[in-house]
Design an enzyme around this catalytic site. Structure first.
Site, PDB file in Angstrom:
ATOM      1  N   PRO A 192      46.190  92.892  42.689  1.00  0.00           N
ATOM      2  CA  PRO A 192      47.308  93.847  42.714  1.00  0.00           C
ATOM      3  C   PRO A 192      47.295  94.858  41.562  1.00  0.00           C
ATOM      4  CG  PRO A 192      48.045  91.762  41.821  1.00  0.00           C
ATOM      5  CD  PRO A 192      46.599  91.558  42.201  1.00  0.00           C
ATOM      6  N   GLU A 193      46.210  94.894  40.791  1.00  0.00           N
ATOM      7  CA  GLU A 193      46.175  95.746  39.602  1.00  0.00           C
ATOM      8  C   GLU A 193      46.503  97.208  39.881  1.00  0.00           C
ATOM      9  OE1 GLU A 193      43.016  92.522  38.625  1.00  0.00           O
ATOM     10  OE2 GLU A 193      43.943  93.455  40.377  1.00  0.00           O
ATOM     11  N   VAL A 194      46.015  97.722  41.024  1.00  0.00           N
ATOM     12  CA  VAL A 194      46.214  99.131  41.340  1.00  0.00           C
ATOM     13  C   VAL A 194      47.694  99.478  41.429  1.00  0.00           C
ATOM     14  CG1 VAL A 194      46.156  98.822  43.844  1.00  0.00           C
ATOM     15  CG2 VAL A 194      45.424 101.001  42.864  1.00  0.00           C
TER      16      VAL A 194
END
Length: 256
Positions: A135-137
């Site tokens: 989920p970094e984006v």
């Protein structure tokens, strides 16, 4: 007293490495990553180890970066952030270069850096209720180092969706795209994982070691070079005691 954030126990050929911050969902900080690298290194040097089983204590495998670490990231400069990121890259490289198969046993959540660690392992076994994701984006970040492994593990299109979509996916979906090798019912997960690891640990250690080394070393080889490397490993394997004993057992059964 410093908390032992990673546990290591070796028995019956299996080195069990446990991420041990259950109260933090085994979130990653510098200390945990350093201790995990130490455990990976120790298992590589242990002559009694034939397979490594990596899991998480508590309800999750690993939820990703520690919140305090994220706050420091926002305050740090480029060089500090590069040094911090390099610790994770070195961990991935240690897993890749480890002489024995490393199995990630994923239950609960394996997110962001936690999903990266699972992906870096040679094999991923998942509980049916497990969740995976990068989920970094969603916070303007990039799952950068893991892309080197993810791109080699799943198709290009699947990798692209995983890193730019930032979605959390089920164990079933992870299996569909090739991120997980096996999915087991939650109530049978521990039993199935232990049986899988035991089966692998019972195989000739030299054959597993040579197979892992050759497969990963082929990444940068031309087709001809890969075939030649295969010739060399084939010849080396034939000279091992494991192979000689295996051939002797096979021939004995065939003649009986």
């Amino acid at each position: 007293m410093t908390q032992t954030k990673v546990l290591l126990e070796t028995k019956d050929g299996i080195a069990r490495i446990t991420l041990n911050r259950p109260e933090k969902r085994n979130a990653l900080d510098r200390e945990l990553i350093a201790q995990l690298k130490d455990a990976i290194g120790a298992s590589a040097d242990n002559p009694d180890c034939r397979v490594v089983l990596l899991n998480g204590a508590g309800t999750d495998f690993c939820s990703g970066a520690d919140l305090a670490g994220l706050e420091k990231t926002a305050q740090a400069g480029v060089l500090d952030n590069m040094a911090d990121a390099r610790q994770t890259a070195e961990l991935f490289l240690m897993i890749r270069n480890h002489p024995h198969p490393i199995i990630a046993a994923v239950h609960g959540r394996a997110l962001a850096g936690g999903c990266g660690i699972a992906t870096a392992c040679d094999l991923v076994l998942a509980a049916e209720s497990a969740q995976f994701g990068y989920p970094e984006v969603n916070i303007g970040f990039v799952p950068a180092m893991v892309m080197a492994i993810l791109r080699r593990s799943v198709s290009e299109k699947a990798a692209f969706e995983l890193v730019v979509g930032g979605q959390i996916i089920s164990a079933g979906r992870a299996h569909e795209v090739g991120l997980a090798h096996r999915v087991y019912a939650d109530d049978k997960f521990t039993t199935e994982v232990n049986a899988y690891a035991a089966t692998l640990a019972a195989k000739p250690a030299s054959a597993l070691m040579l197979s892992k080394r050759l497969l990963y070393n082929m990444d940068s080889m031309s087709f001809e070079a890969a075939l030649e490397a295969g010739v060399e490993i084939n010849a080396i394997a034939r000279l091992t005691e494991d192979c000689r004993r295996g051939i002797a057992r096979f021939l004995s059964k065939a003649k009986s």
